[in-house]
Design a protein around this motif. Structure first.
Motif, PDB file in Angstrom:
ATOM      1  N   ALA A  95       0.835  -1.203   0.000  1.00 47.73           N
ATOM      2  CA  ALA A  95       0.000   0.000   0.000  1.00 47.73           C
ATOM      3  C   ALA A  95       0.872   1.256   0.000  1.00 47.73           C
ATOM      4  CB  ALA A  95      -0.930  -0.006   1.209  1.00 47.73           C
ATOM      5  N   VAL A  96       1.990   1.230   0.733  1.00 49.84           N
ATOM      6  CA  VAL A  96       2.911   2.364   0.736  1.00 49.84           C
ATOM      7  C   VAL A  96       3.562   2.518  -0.637  1.00 49.84           C
ATOM      8  CG1 VAL A  96       5.037   3.295   1.738  1.00 49.84           C
ATOM      9  CG2 VAL A  96       3.330   2.205   3.212  1.00 49.84           C
TER      10      VAL A  96
ATOM     11  N   THR B 115      -7.001   1.543  -5.817  1.00 50.18           N
ATOM     12  CA  THR B 115      -6.460   0.342  -5.206  1.00 50.18           C
ATOM     13  C   THR B 115      -7.504  -0.351  -4.344  1.00 50.18           C
ATOM     14  OG1 THR B 115      -4.762  -0.450  -3.648  1.00 50.18           O
ATOM     15  CG2 THR B 115      -5.559   1.768  -3.303  1.00 50.18           C
ATOM     16  N   LEU B 116      -7.264  -1.625  -4.087  1.00 53.06           N
ATOM     17  CA  LEU B 116      -8.071  -2.366  -3.124  1.00 53.06           C
ATOM     18  C   LEU B 116      -7.494  -2.289  -1.722  1.00 53.06           C
ATOM     19  CD1 LEU B 116      -8.857  -5.627  -5.143  1.00 53.06           C
ATOM     20  CD2 LEU B 116     -10.338  -3.661  -4.777  1.00 53.06           C
ATOM     21  N   LEU B 117      -6.378  -1.614  -1.551  1.00 54.09           N
ATOM     22  CA  LEU B 117      -5.672  -1.623  -0.266  1.00 54.09           C
ATOM     23  C   LEU B 117      -5.893  -0.333   0.512  1.00 54.09           C
ATOM     24  CD1 LEU B 117      -2.320  -3.287  -1.431  1.00 54.09           C
ATOM     25  CD2 LEU B 117      -4.428  -4.379  -0.610  1.00 54.09           C
TER      26      LEU B 117
ATOM     27  N   ARG C  39      -4.507  -1.174  -8.764  1.00 52.50           N
ATOM     28  CA  ARG C  39      -4.105  -2.281  -7.895  1.00 52.50           C
ATOM     29  C   ARG C  39      -5.298  -3.193  -7.654  1.00 52.50           C
ATOM     30  NH1 ARG C  39      -0.005  -4.562  -7.638  1.00 52.50           N
ATOM     31  NH2 ARG C  39       1.308  -2.966  -6.660  1.00 52.50           N
ATOM     32  N   LYS C  40      -5.347  -4.283  -8.424  1.00 51.99           N
ATOM     33  CA  LYS C  40      -6.411  -5.273  -8.299  1.00 51.99           C
ATOM     34  C   LYS C  40      -5.905  -6.506  -7.553  1.00 51.99           C
ATOM     35  CE  LYS C  40      -8.843  -3.948 -12.532  1.00 51.99           C
ATOM     36  NZ  LYS C  40      -9.287  -4.384 -13.878  1.00 51.99           N
ATOM     37  N   GLY C  41      -6.837  -7.345  -7.153  1.00 51.60           N
ATOM     38  CA  GLY C  41      -6.469  -8.556  -6.443  1.00 51.60           C
ATOM     39  C   GLY C  41      -5.657  -9.516  -7.277  1.00 51.60           C
ATOM     40  N   GLY C  42      -5.935  -9.552  -8.592  1.00 51.60           N
ATOM     41  CA  GLY C  42      -5.186 -10.437  -9.472  1.00 51.60           C
ATOM     42  C   GLY C  42      -3.749 -10.017  -9.657  1.00 51.60           C
TER      43      GLY C  42
END
Length: 290
Positions: free
Chosen positions: A174-175, A215-217, A185-188
């Motif tokens: 995430a940083v 992002t997902l984060l 930023r996807k899970g895949g």
């Protein structure tokens, strides 16, 4: 949690892997389907060593209205440079080189271990096909060991809470994403590797001069950065000084405006001491999440 040990790939050091990727003979085995740009699965061989890799030729990139300068391949290499400068090793070895279809990005292929049964967010396999570090749960609050991202439509008028693991490796990523301004930023794009390593891939839409973080984060949004992250950001700041080695290498990969914006993001993170929050000016979560 200390950074995972840098594990050589079957006897090759990080530098050796870069040499193999940069100088080895590329043989295209096939194309990775489902990608918007050309992604070729290859072997690369050099001085008796052979590995599998991904080759993304510049000629196979689709034009993007908001990334008119430079190439996606160069941004992928720039993301690797930043990852290496952090010392976290979050991006697989990546180089820019000539290949069968012209210049492109070449990156070591990461072979993920088979998923363990019961690796979903609530201890059961996820019904939505998410990787183990992500889950959609029916509750309104994340369980222990999870961070909430937001609610998502899952069909038939139903919503579920998207969560990600409260994992130090994800927090480092995430940083990194905040620094490189990752727009996808996807899970895949999260790959687990033997030895507890976690890698992020697909960094073509990064380093824009405008805020594009998607992002997902977001689970740590607004929270204080860890002491480890603060130390890393200090090192990045020094490496990005004009004339420093990192800044010189990045100047060959991204534009002057993007390099200046990168410096600004690092200094802003140091000044606030906190993970960024969504700006509200750009869709903050990619969908679908995989």
């Amino acid at each position: 949690m200390p950074a995972p040990e840098r594990i050589p790939s079957r006897g090759l050091t990080e530098a050796g892997l870069r040499t193999l990727l940069a100088e080895g003979e590329l043989t295209v085995l096939g194309r990775v389907r489902g990608a918007s740009n050309a992604v070729l699965y290859c072997t690369v061989a050099h001085q008796g060593e052979e590995r599998t890799c991904v080759y993304k030729p510049v000629a196979g990139e689709q034009p993007l209205w908001d990334f008119p300068d430079g190439t996606l391949a160069q941004r992928e290499v720039a993301a690797y440079e930043i990852s290496e400068a952090t010392g976290w090793g979050l991006v697989p070895p990546t180089v820019l080189r000539e290949g069968p279809y012209g210049q492109g990005m070449c990156q070591l292929w990461i072979e993920e271990p088979d998923p363990e049964p019961g690796s979903g967010g609530d201890g059961d396999p996820s019904p939505y096909g998410l990787p183990p570090l992500l889950a959609l749960v029916e509750d309104e609050e994340p369980g222990d060991g999870w961070k909430a991202v937001g609610f998502a439509e899952v069909g038939e008028g139903r919503t579920a809470l998207l969560v990600h693991a409260d994992d130090p490796r994800l927090r480092r990523l995430a940083v990194l994403d905040a620094v490189i301004n990752n727009g996808d930023r996807k899970g895949g794009h999260l790959l687990s590797a033997p030895g507890g390593r976690l890698y992020g891939i697909d960094h073509g839409v990064t380093f824009h001069a405008d805020d594009k973080l998607r992002t997902l984060l977001w689970g740590w949004a607004g929270e204080p950065l860890t002491a480890e992250a603060a130390e890393v950001l200090g090192r990045l700041s020094a490496g990005l000084e004009p004339g420093a080695g990192l800044a010189t290498r990045l100047a060959q990969l991204i534009t002057t405006a993007e390099l200046d914006a990168l410096r600004g993001r690092v200094e802003n993170l140091r000044a606030t001491g906190r993970h960024p929050q969504p700006s509200g000016e750009w869709p903050s979560i990619p969908w679908p999440p995989v």
